[in-house]
Design a protein around this motif. Structure first.
Motif, mmCIF file in Angstrom:
data_model
loop_
_atom_site.group_PDB
_atom_site.id
_atom_site.type_symbol
_atom_site.label_atom_id
_atom_site.label_comp_id
_atom_site.label_asym_id
_atom_site.label_seq_id
_atom_site.Cartn_x
_atom_site.Cartn_y
_atom_site.Cartn_z
ATOM 1 N N PRO A 1 -17.028 43.326 -15.855
ATOM 2 C CA PRO A 1 -16.666 42.428 -16.933
ATOM 3 C C PRO A 1 -16.119 41.042 -16.748
ATOM 4 C CG PRO A 1 -15.806 44.504 -17.708
ATOM 5 C CD PRO A 1 -16.200 44.384 -16.117
ATOM 6 N N ARG A 2 -16.245 40.008 -17.245
ATOM 7 C CA ARG A 2 -15.645 38.623 -16.983
ATOM 8 C C ARG A 2 -14.081 38.608 -16.657
ATOM 9 N NH1 ARG A 2 -16.050 33.489 -16.472
ATOM 10 N NH2 ARG A 2 -14.732 32.121 -17.227
ATOM 11 N N ALA A 3 -13.437 39.447 -17.340
ATOM 12 C CA ALA A 3 -12.021 39.578 -16.977
ATOM 13 C C ALA A 3 -11.617 39.958 -15.465
ATOM 14 C CB ALA A 3 -11.337 40.582 -18.136
ATOM 15 N N LEU A 4 -12.479 40.769 -14.887
ATOM 16 C CA LEU A 4 -12.490 41.472 -13.580
ATOM 17 C C LEU A 4 -13.320 40.545 -12.515
ATOM 18 C CD1 LEU A 4 -12.509 44.829 -14.855
ATOM 19 C CD2 LEU A 4 -10.530 43.841 -13.426
ATOM 20 N N ARG A 5 -13.772 39.271 -12.788
ATOM 21 C CA ARG A 5 -14.584 38.583 -12.078
ATOM 22 C C ARG A 5 -14.124 38.284 -10.699
ATOM 23 N NH1 ARG A 5 -18.513 35.332 -14.204
ATOM 24 N NH2 ARG A 5 -18.816 37.276 -15.759
ATOM 25 N N PRO A 6 -12.731 38.208 -10.660
ATOM 26 C CA PRO A 6 -12.185 37.782 -9.381
ATOM 27 C C PRO A 6 -12.520 39.161 -8.382
ATOM 28 C CG PRO A 6 -10.605 37.263 -10.910
ATOM 29 C CD PRO A 6 -11.581 37.979 -11.494
ATOM 30 N N LEU A 7 -12.648 40.467 -8.871
ATOM 31 C CA LEU A 7 -13.036 41.314 -7.843
ATOM 32 C C LEU A 7 -14.260 41.320 -7.439
ATOM 33 C CD1 LEU A 7 -12.691 44.184 -6.542
ATOM 34 C CD2 LEU A 7 -13.145 45.313 -8.825
ATOM 35 N N GLN A 8 -15.353 40.708 -8.306
ATOM 36 C CA GLN A 8 -16.670 40.469 -7.881
ATOM 37 C C GLN A 8 -16.662 39.713 -6.908
ATOM 38 O OE1 GLN A 8 -19.182 41.637 -10.946
ATOM 39 N NE2 GLN A 8 -20.518 41.828 -9.156
ATOM 40 N N VAL A 9 -15.893 38.437 -6.732
ATOM 41 C CA VAL A 9 -15.932 37.376 -6.136
ATOM 42 C C VAL A 9 -15.088 37.906 -4.567
ATOM 43 C CG1 VAL A 9 -14.702 35.119 -5.257
ATOM 44 C CG2 VAL A 9 -15.773 35.551 -7.590
ATOM 45 N N LEU A 10 -14.128 38.674 -4.635
ATOM 46 C CA LEU A 10 -13.646 39.194 -3.247
ATOM 47 C C LEU A 10 -14.551 40.127 -2.761
ATOM 48 C CD1 LEU A 10 -10.083 40.341 -4.560
ATOM 49 C CD2 LEU A 10 -10.425 38.574 -2.875
ATOM 50 N N HIS A 11 -15.444 40.958 -3.539
ATOM 51 C CA HIS A 11 -16.350 41.825 -2.990
ATOM 52 C C HIS A 11 -17.487 41.093 -2.086
ATOM 53 C CE1 HIS A 11 -20.001 44.070 -2.951
ATOM 54 N NE2 HIS A 11 -19.447 45.195 -2.453
ATOM 55 N N ALA A 12 -17.983 40.074 -3.078
ATOM 56 C CA ALA A 12 -19.011 39.388 -2.287
ATOM 57 C C ALA A 12 -18.553 38.553 -0.604
ATOM 58 C CB ALA A 12 -19.586 38.292 -3.186
ATOM 59 N N LEU A 13 -17.431 38.054 -0.944
ATOM 60 C CA LEU A 13 -16.935 37.204 0.166
ATOM 61 C C LEU A 13 -16.553 38.066 1.457
ATOM 62 C CD1 LEU A 13 -14.539 34.603 -1.295
ATOM 63 C CD2 LEU A 13 -17.110 34.206 -0.604
ATOM 64 N N ALA A 14 -16.158 39.285 1.108
ATOM 65 C CA ALA A 14 -15.710 40.413 2.056
ATOM 66 C C ALA A 14 -17.071 40.980 2.733
ATOM 67 C CB ALA A 14 -14.874 41.491 1.516
ATOM 68 N N ALA A 15 -18.252 41.205 1.850
ATOM 69 C CA ALA A 15 -19.384 41.525 2.707
ATOM 70 C C ALA A 15 -19.798 40.539 3.313
ATOM 71 C CB ALA A 15 -20.352 41.797 1.268
ATOM 72 N N ARG A 16 -19.953 39.304 2.945
ATOM 73 C CA ARG A 16 -20.421 38.010 3.606
ATOM 74 C C ARG A 16 -19.921 37.988 4.979
ATOM 75 N NH1 ARG A 16 -22.903 33.507 2.253
ATOM 76 N NH2 ARG A 16 -22.609 31.746 3.785
ATOM 77 N N ARG A 17 -18.431 38.379 4.790
ATOM 78 C CA ARG A 17 -17.654 38.073 6.261
ATOM 79 C C ARG A 17 -17.985 39.111 7.215
ATOM 80 N NH1 ARG A 17 -11.537 38.341 5.061
ATOM 81 N NH2 ARG A 17 -10.647 38.619 7.211
ATOM 82 N N LEU A 18 -18.309 40.407 6.567
ATOM 83 C CA LEU A 18 -18.622 41.636 7.319
ATOM 84 C C LEU A 18 -19.797 41.365 7.903
ATOM 85 C CD1 LEU A 18 -17.646 44.504 8.025
ATOM 86 C CD2 LEU A 18 -19.374 45.280 6.301
ATOM 87 N N ASP A 19 -21.154 40.628 7.459
ATOM 88 C CA ASP A 19 -22.105 40.154 7.927
ATOM 89 C C ASP A 19 -22.124 39.136 8.989
ATOM 90 O OD1 ASP A 19 -23.418 42.551 6.531
ATOM 91 O OD2 ASP A 19 -23.798 41.173 4.821
ATOM 92 N N LYS A 20 -21.483 38.292 8.563
ATOM 93 C CA LYS A 20 -21.642 36.900 9.285
ATOM 94 C C LYS A 20 -20.460 36.348 10.130
ATOM 95 C CE LYS A 20 -24.571 35.071 5.695
ATOM 96 N NZ LYS A 20 -26.067 34.979 6.515
ATOM 97 N N GLY A 21 -19.265 37.004 10.061
ATOM 98 C CA GLY A 21 -18.264 36.781 10.864
ATOM 99 C C GLY A 21 -16.900 36.272 10.081
ATOM 100 N N GLU A 22 -15.981 36.163 10.867
ATOM 101 C CA GLU A 22 -14.685 35.836 10.346
ATOM 102 C C GLU A 22 -14.490 34.614 9.477
ATOM 103 O OE1 GLU A 22 -10.425 36.583 9.492
ATOM 104 O OE2 GLU A 22 -12.006 37.687 10.670
ATOM 105 N N ASP A 23 -15.217 33.478 9.967
ATOM 106 C CA ASP A 23 -15.113 32.393 9.296
ATOM 107 C C ASP A 23 -16.228 32.088 7.844
ATOM 108 O OD1 ASP A 23 -13.282 31.339 10.850
ATOM 109 O OD2 ASP A 23 -14.960 30.271 12.387
#
Length: 229
Positions: A188-210
């Motif tokens: 739900p929209r109220a928990l959208r920050p978790l969706q952002v955290l998850h997406a950024l962590a997955a991106r970092r895992l795939d592409k590196g620290e920066d």
């Protein structure tokens, strides 16, 4: 000679936002106003507990500091001391704060001797997942608890894979994270920050620290934060 007006004291919200790492601030930006303080309290607590481990020379000292938070979170809010901004923010959880003991326990699992076993990494991921499920309850999103826990666990493992200092621990966390990817889940929209955290962590895992704070990542966070996908 003119004098500048006296500066206003920083609010609880401002004080806590200043403690957050960049990625958490970016995620917090997409919390709806009614959910912002509760979300900030969780992110600030997670940051505070991480700092206790990072700044404690001995595991025993970290465990003692964590025990203070475990005891405090196990008490009714009206028993808390005044003057602690983080506790003040947690009062907005309206009695749900007891569920955050799981987050303390998760961080304590990382105080063991290196290299940490997979069970410790799993305990940390479960502690963070339970903390976000408790946030969901505080925000009246009870119908989405399983999805929230699944997404938070996936985020926690990916984040750990980037955070741990011991090579074998990082490799173990990375293997767990890759095996436990959460795809296509929306909260739900109220928990959208978790969706952002998850997406950024997955991106970092795939592409590196920066990758978490690159211009492309900021645009991705904006899309997810606004649209949820």
């Amino acid at each position: 000679m003119t004098t500048s007006p006296p500066s206003q004291p920083a609010s609880t919200e401002d004080l806590l936002v200043e403690t957050l790492p960049t990625v958490s601030r970016l995620a917090l930006a997409y919390a709806p106003r009614p959910a912002r303080m509760q979300t900030l309290a969780l992110l600030a607590l997670d940051t505070r507990l991480a700092g206790l481990l990072r700044n404690s020379r001995e595991p025993m000292l970290a465990q003692l500091r964590l025990s203070w938070w475990r005891e405090s979170l196990g008490q009714p809010a009206d028993k808390w001391p005044e003057g602690e901004p983080l506790l003040a923010a947690l009062r907005t959880w309206n009695g749900h704060h007891g569920g955050l003991v799981s987050l303390v326990n998760g961080w304590e699992a990382l105080t063991g001797a290196a290299p940490l076993p997979e069970t410790a990494l799993e305990a940390m991921a479960q502690g963070r997942a339970a903390a976000f499920a408790t946030l969901a309850q505080a925000l009246d999103c009870n119908a989405d608890l399983r999805i929230v826990q699944r997404l938070a666990r996936s985020w926690a493992l990916a984040d750990l894979a980037m955070r741990l200092g011991h090579e074998s621990e990082r490799n173990a966390a990375r293997a767990l994270a890759l095996a436990d990817r959460a795809r296509g889940l929306r909260v739900p929209r109220a928990l959208r920050p978790l969706q952002v955290l998850h997406a950024l962590a997955a991106r970092r895992l795939d592409k590196g620290e920066d990758a978490a704070t690159s211009p492309a990542a900021v645009l991705a966070a904006m899309r997810i934060g606004l649209l949820g996908r």
